[in-house]
Design a protein around this motif. Structure first.
Motif, PDB file in Angstrom:
ATOM      1  N   VAL A 215     -37.527  81.825  -4.717  1.00 35.20           N
ATOM      2  CA  VAL A 215     -36.586  82.686  -5.431  1.00 35.20           C
ATOM      3  C   VAL A 215     -35.156  82.176  -5.275  1.00 35.20           C
TER       4      VAL A 215
ATOM      5  N   CYS B 150     -40.999  89.951  -4.914  1.00 40.15           N
ATOM      6  CA  CYS B 150     -42.114  89.039  -4.612  1.00 40.15           C
ATOM      7  C   CYS B 150     -42.927  89.522  -3.417  1.00 40.15           C
TER       8      CYS B 150
ATOM      9  N   GLN C  48     -34.869  89.888  -5.772  1.00 40.21           N
ATOM     10  CA  GLN C  48     -36.011  89.095  -6.217  1.00 40.21           C
ATOM     11  C   GLN C  48     -36.974  88.838  -5.064  1.00 40.21           C
TER      12      GLN C  48
END
Length: 368
Positions: free
Chosen positions: A311, A322, A318
């Motif tokens: 990322v 994930c 982000q």
């Protein structure tokens, strides 16, 4: 007549244990004794866990502290001359400068420096010093392609002088002697963890910010941070301030960090700058899916979407997304873990790294 064995003196400006020190310990323990004499280590930043480990392993070590006693350099130089190595191989910025100067003064046959990170901490004058003194190094070995690039761009070092040898780790899996119970982990909890010194470069604050998001959806998640450093108190205060201290475990420095990794369901690397992170390789060796900021050579190690997620650096939102995706999908965790395990086994094993170093040492010392 049998060839004379090659003698190496390693110079390193560190007293604690991080990725560079782990790699050097592996090299010292596994160096080919048919080709090389027992190496000697010069630690120039005083005593610490790293020098303690060298002592435990009976590796001949001289310990100085250039920062506290700069004039001890002359004693260091005298001792290095007495040891009379065929090769000086130095690590980290101050170690490299000391290695280059001493190699030049003592006319050591082969002087090698190392680049272990992209060194985002450096000021402009560090790059100038690096570039100027690089003339006294015969070779520079970088453990990452990004490390080589930064030396060329910022220190203006000739790229032909720099070779890349990626890190490698032992393929032997350690038996895990650390129980979930010893860390007060419940069987139902998902464990997200990281290993690294608690300093700015390792970006632990972004893992804490990501955890705050994750815990809103998955409160039965525990985060483990293994390592020590000057930011430990700050990070503990951060989780306290955010009301998530009960979901964080700070283990401090652990000799058995590789065993603790085996308890993780997901490994996170929130570093803001790196070289070729050893902890990432260790996590992948044990089949752990990884989430990492895409710094340095991480995109070369982790196949985004296959062995983990890469990322945008510092984007904790982000990173949280994930982690949530992996928590939700156990099969994805397993498949990514297997993919990463295969890549480490095929590309980043210790034997391959040692063979590369042996070739560089023997080929270049004979040339000189």
């Amino acid at each position: 007549m049998e060839d004379k064995k090659i003698k190496i003196a390693y110079i390193i400006s560190s007293a604690e244990i991080g990725g560079t020190e782990k790699m050097l310990l592996l090299m010292l323990e596994n160096i080919n004794r048919y080709v090389f004499e027992q190496p000697v280590v010069f630690a120039i930043k005083g005593k610490g866990k790293f020098t303690e480990e060298l002592k435990k392993k009976n590796i001949k070590t001289y310990v100085y502290n250039f920062k506290e006693k700069p004039f001890v350099f002359f004693l260091f130089l005298q001792t290095l001359k007495k040891e009379s190595p065929d090769i000086i191989h130095s690590f980290l910025f101050a170690g490299n400068i000391a290695g280059r100067i001493s190699g030049y003064l003592l006319k050591t046959p082969l002087v090698i420096s190392s680049q272990r990170s992209i060194d985002a901490w450096r000021k402009w004058y560090h790059w100038i010093i690096d570039g100027l003194t690089s003339a006294w190094a015969d070779l520079i070995i970088s453990n990452s392609f990004s490390g080589k690039d930064v030396l060329v761009k910022k220190a203006h070092i000739n790229p032909h002088k720099i070779i890349v040898i990626p890190n490698g780790i032992s393929s032997v899996k350690l038996q895990c002697n650390v129980s979930r119970e010893s860390l007060e982990l419940k069987d139902s909890e998902i464990v997200v963890g990281t290993v690294g010194n608690l300093k700015k470069a390792k970006g632990h604050i972004y893992l804490i910010k990501a955890a705050e998001i994750v815990l809103k959806q998955f409160p039965h998640t525990t985060f483990i941070i293994t390592g020590e450093g000057n930011l430990e108190q700050f990070l503990k205060e951060e989780v306290q301030k955010r009301g998530i201290c009960e979901k964080f475990i700070f283990t401090g420095f652990r000799q058995d960090a590789e065993e603790i990794i085996q308890l993780f369901d997901i490994f996170v690397l929130p570093s803001l700058w790196e070289g070729f992170p050893v902890s990432l390789l260790e996590a992948m060796k044990y089949g752990k899916p990884v989430v990492s900021f895409g710094v340095a050579d991480v995109p070369y190690i982790v196949e985004n979407g296959r062995s983990g997620f890469v990322v945008k650096p510092a984007c904790y939102q982000q990173m949280a997304s994930c982690i949530i995706t992996l928590i939700e999908d156990k099969n994805l965790r397993l498949s990514m873990g297997l993919c990463g395990q295969k890549k480490v086994r095929e590309e980043f094993i210790l034997e391959k790294m040692l063979n590369n170093y042996t070739t560089v040492y023997t080929k270049n010392v004979k040339m000189r």
